[in-house]
Every structure is written in structure tokens, then in C-alpha cells.
Scaffold this active site. Sequence first.
Site, PDB file in Angstrom:
ATOM      1  N   GLN A   1      -2.908  -3.921   3.835  1.00 14.01           N
ATOM      2  CA  GLN A   1      -1.231  -3.905   3.909  1.00 14.01           C
ATOM      3  C   GLN A   1      -1.206  -3.157   5.040  1.00 14.01           C
ATOM      4  O   GLN A   1      -1.702  -1.415   4.788  1.00 14.01           O
ATOM      5  CB  GLN A   1      -1.257  -3.417   2.312  1.00 14.01           C
TER       6      GLN A   1
ATOM      7  N   LYS B   1       3.166 -10.319  -3.970  1.00 12.67           N
ATOM      8  CA  LYS B   1       1.855 -10.863  -3.375  1.00 12.67           C
ATOM      9  C   LYS B   1       0.681 -11.465  -4.653  1.00 12.67           C
ATOM     10  O   LYS B   1      -0.026 -12.402  -4.856  1.00 12.67           O
ATOM     11  CB  LYS B   1       1.249 -10.439  -2.253  1.00 12.67           C
TER      12      LYS B   1
ATOM     13  N   ASP C   1      -3.060 -12.810   8.074  1.00 16.33           N
ATOM     14  CA  ASP C   1      -1.002 -12.124   8.683  1.00 16.33           C
ATOM     15  C   ASP C   1      -1.353 -12.114  10.349  1.00 16.33           C
ATOM     16  O   ASP C   1      -0.452 -11.965  10.739  1.00 16.33           O
ATOM     17  CB  ASP C   1      -1.350 -10.486   7.988  1.00 16.33           C
TER      18      ASP C   1
END
Length: 294
Positions: A98, A54, A121
Site C-alpha cells: 500500500q 481490499k 498494482d
Amino acid sequence: MTAKIIDGKVIAAELRARVADEVARVKREHNLVPGLAVVLVGSDPASEVYVRSKHTQTQAAGMASFEHKLPADVSQADLLALVAKLNRDPAVHGILVQLPLPKGLNTEAVVNAIDPAKDVDGLHPNNAGRLAGGFEALSPCTPLGCIILTKSVHASLEGMNAIVIGRSNLVGRPLVQLLLNENATVTIAHSRSRDLPGLVRRADLVYAAVGKSEMVRGDWLKPGATVIDVGINRIPKDDGKTRLVGDVAYQEALAVAGAITPVPGGVGQMTVACLLVNTLRAACAIAGLPKPAV
Ligand code: NDP
């Protein structure tokens, strides 16, 4: 007949290039540099690999990348304090914590603490609710990638029969909503569904997001169907190493499907590319600019 292979690597690279063009444009025209903050708690090896990729891809697209590594034993209060700080930081337009978080931390509370405008997200209840209501929302990246891959084969999904196998908040549920937005007719299947092969056989579009190696067999498929395999399963090889397989029996499906994504090299490639799309969209929305052209 052999299915067309949908090359996620190529499609993701094209998408990243389009994002980079738009990032350069908003920088030039509005002096805006989209910024993504990624929070990694603990040292799960798979999560570390994702976070690194990422970081690299965010920078390659011309965006700012902020990495925050916290020890596995960080307190809930300290993690929430970091999220609050990132919510206030004007250089940060996207926040990704995460997952999975180490045991002892409350994932729901952390996700709910993220400013929905920065929730790249797409897991905050505001975004999930807006998506379910058919409103503009930041949507989870993997389902967004699935739609882009499908549209590389079919310009319009209108009226097509789709089946989504799996109903997680991360993949199955948001994917159903995105397919509805595309005017597909959607069946959602899960571990309690009856006659899964029969349900799959009716579908023009098959999305497998289960986490069970090669569960969907070739003879379940309608000839010519488009198959998007979200599953990532690690299975042992004879030499003691492991290899990745999807939720679909790929070799069998190749002979029946019209188009299919490989594992690896399919959906997985799209997830980070769509994270960049979401960060750019979030940055433009926060700055009051029109939606970017990706
Ligand atoms: P979850 O474990 O959260 O959900 C799995 C879903 O599959 C559940 O809804 C479950 O049903 C359903 N299921 C389980 N067994 C069966 C069965 N025998 N028949 C039908 N449905 C079944 O997984 P995720 O959604 O998080 O992930 C799914 C897969 O996608 C995993 O392999 C994961 O690694 C992969 N993945 C890949 C990504 C990528 O970037 N390519 C990103 C995210 C995930 P029920 O609800 O009834 O329990």
C-alpha cells in the site's frame, strides 16, 4: 440535456460477481485458489480503510487474503525481506504494497523488488514497460477501471479523441497506453499544457486525474462527451465536516456531457474490483492456465 450517470457501484459489483464465478471455476477445475497479499506499513487512516476493503472484497470473491501490517519505523531491509518471502510463497499470486510508504522508505526499491508476475498494482518497470510496448502486462487498477467504465457507454473506442489530464505513473501514463490499445487517439495533458480548455473541447472522452477540486468546467466540454472523473478531493463543508468532490465540476458537466462518473460512486469503486481481476489473471498466468474470462 442531462448526462447519463455511469454507476461505478453497479458496474464494480457486476465485475466482482464475474471474478467470483471465475475464481470458483479455477478452484473446481484446477484446484487453484488465487491469493492476494497486502502489505500495510504504518497506520495512515486512509490506507487502513483501503486495505480493509481490499481484504473484505478479496475474501468475498473466494480468494485467499493475506494481510501484513508493519510498524511505520520498519527498516527497508525488513520490508524487502517480507516482499522476498511473498515472492517465494506459492499461495500468494498477487502482492500489493500500500502506497504511500512512510518517509524514510525507498518506494522505488520496494516496487522493483516485487516479482513482476505478482505485481497486481502494475507499477513494476517490467509491467509498465510491457504495457508501453503494447505487450500483455499487469496494468494499474484505476486506469483499467476507467476503461471498463468507458466501455459501459461505448462498445468500441476506436478512432475517438480522448484526453487524459494528468501524467502520473499510477493513473495518467498507463491510462494513455490502455486507450492506445483500444485504438483511441490520445492527448495527454499536464500542468505545463497550454490552453487546456481548448484541448478538452476537442475530446469525445475526457479523463481527469489531477487532484484539483472541480478544475474541469462544464463549458470546457464538447457537448455529448463522456467524462471519467478520477479525482478524489476532500473539501470542507459549512458544518465543519468534509465532502468528496472530483476534478470535474459535476453539476456544470451534467448539463453538457453525454455520460459522466460521479464522485464518489464512480472510478473509486472500480479500483479494488480491478485488483481482484489482476490477482485472478496473475494466478492463472503463474499456474500456466489460459487467461480467465474477465
Ligand atoms: P499526481 O499528483 O501524481 O498527478 C497529478 C497530475 O496532474 C500530474 O501529472 C500533474 O502535472 C497534473 N496537473 C496538476 N495540476 C494541473 C493543472 N492545473 N492542469 C493540468 N494538469 C495538472 O496524482 P495521481 O495521478 O496519483 O492522482 C490524481 C487524482 O486521482 C487524485 O485526486 C487522486 O486522489 C485520484 N486517484 C483516485 C483513485 C481512485 O481509485 N479513484 C486512484 C488513484 C488516484 P505535472 O506532471 O506537470 O506535475
